[in-house]
Design an enzyme around this catalytic site. Structure first.
Site, PDB file in Angstrom:
ATOM      1  CD  GLU A  41      80.466  58.261  -4.511  1.00 24.17           C
ATOM      2  OE1 GLU A  41      81.599  58.711  -4.679  1.00 24.17           O
ATOM      3  OE2 GLU A  41      79.451  58.698  -5.099  1.00 24.17           O
ATOM      4  CE  LYS A 114      83.910  59.780  -7.705  1.00 19.66           C
ATOM      5  NZ  LYS A 114      83.025  60.431  -6.718  1.00 19.66           N
ATOM      6  CB  CYS A 156      79.620  58.928  -8.198  1.00 24.33           C
ATOM      7  SG  CYS A 156      78.421  60.243  -7.806  1.00 24.33           S
TER       8      CYS A 156
END
Length: 274
Positions: A41, A114, A156
């Protein structure tokens, strides 16, 4: 069988320098025989301020970061998961944190925005994060057909939401790419157990590429990039610093695990993630 590589970095505030380091590490991965390479990321930029990534946002399909990813995939003949790239969204003050997938011809074949944004205050610590101030949340569960198997995408903080991974499994995922920039505090406590749990409960390979080290903006990230197999074994890992970890993706072993220990077929409850 193929080799999957996770690249670990400690990206800084200079986009050009970050791309140079990314290029170096992709070359190392390709020379190690990797056919699938996953970047962390924010590989292209860890700015001094959260707004910095908005300043370098790109329209989908154009811009120096996307051009770089396409060129690297094509040059090395690899499938490349481009960590997260800041792409434009309807709100001019925000971006989508987009995980882009390129095939070995350099064509973009997948995009995941995301979904879960890191808006937290860490316990017993002054650190706090408000990703939603500068990032717009995605709303689509994404898998990509590859020569190595069906690839699911997560980023993440998504790691903490098992329903997303069940949604990926329901769409046929056999491999999960997980770019991340876990904090040092949460990483020490939760990174490895969560990665191994997602691999075990879904009987998938997890290729987790992390930021790992101290950053110019004062942030410390956990690192410990790793490749985990469907039985929860860690095939390779890198605790700190820049580098590459590799693991072999063995679809036959995965089939044996799913057939001999068929927990994913014993499910009695499901979540609707359509």
């Amino acid at each position: 069988m193929t080799i999957a590589a996770a690249i670990q970095m400690a990206s800084g505030t200079n986009l050009t320098a970050n791309l140079q380091e990314t290029r170096r590490l992709i070359t190392v991965a390709a020379q190690s025989g990797a056919g699938l390479v996953v970047l962390p990321e924010n590989f292209a930029l860890m700015g001094m301020n959260e707004i910095d990534k908005v300043e370098v946002r790109e329209a989908e399909g154009q811009g120096p970061i996307q051009d770089f990813l396409a060129e690297q995939a094509r040059q090395h003949g690899i499938w490349l998961v481009g960590g997260t790239v800041p792409l434009k969204c309807p709100d001019p003050g925000k971006i989508y944190a987009s995980c882009l997938v390129y095939d070995d011809q350099g064509q973009q074949v997948g995009r995941y925005d995301k979904i879960h944004l890191f808006d937290v205050r860490l316990p017993d610590n002054e650190e706090h994060y408000e990703e939603s101030d500068t990032i717009a949340s995605g709303d689509q569960v994404v898998v990509v057909e590859t020569p190595f198997g069906v690839l699911g995408l997560a980023v993440c903080y998504d790691l903490r939401f098992p329903e997303l991974f069940r949604g990926l499994l329901d769409r046929g995922a056999e491999i999960i790419a997980l770019p991340a920039a876990f904090t040092a505090v949460t990483g020490r406590a939760h990174w490895e157990p969560l990665l191994r749990a997602r691999a075990i409960e879904n009987q998938v390979y997890v290729v987790a590429a992390a930021q790992g080290g101290y950053h110019v903006n004062g942030r410390e990230t956990h690192g410990d990039s790793m490749v985990v197999d469907p039985w929860g074994n860690v095939l390779d890992r890198l605790p700190r610093g820049s580098g590459v970890v590799c693991g072999q993706l063995d679809p036959e072993r995965q089939k044996v695990i799913r057939r001999s220990f068929p927990s994913i077929y014993h499910r009695r409850l499901s979540c609707d993630l359509t």
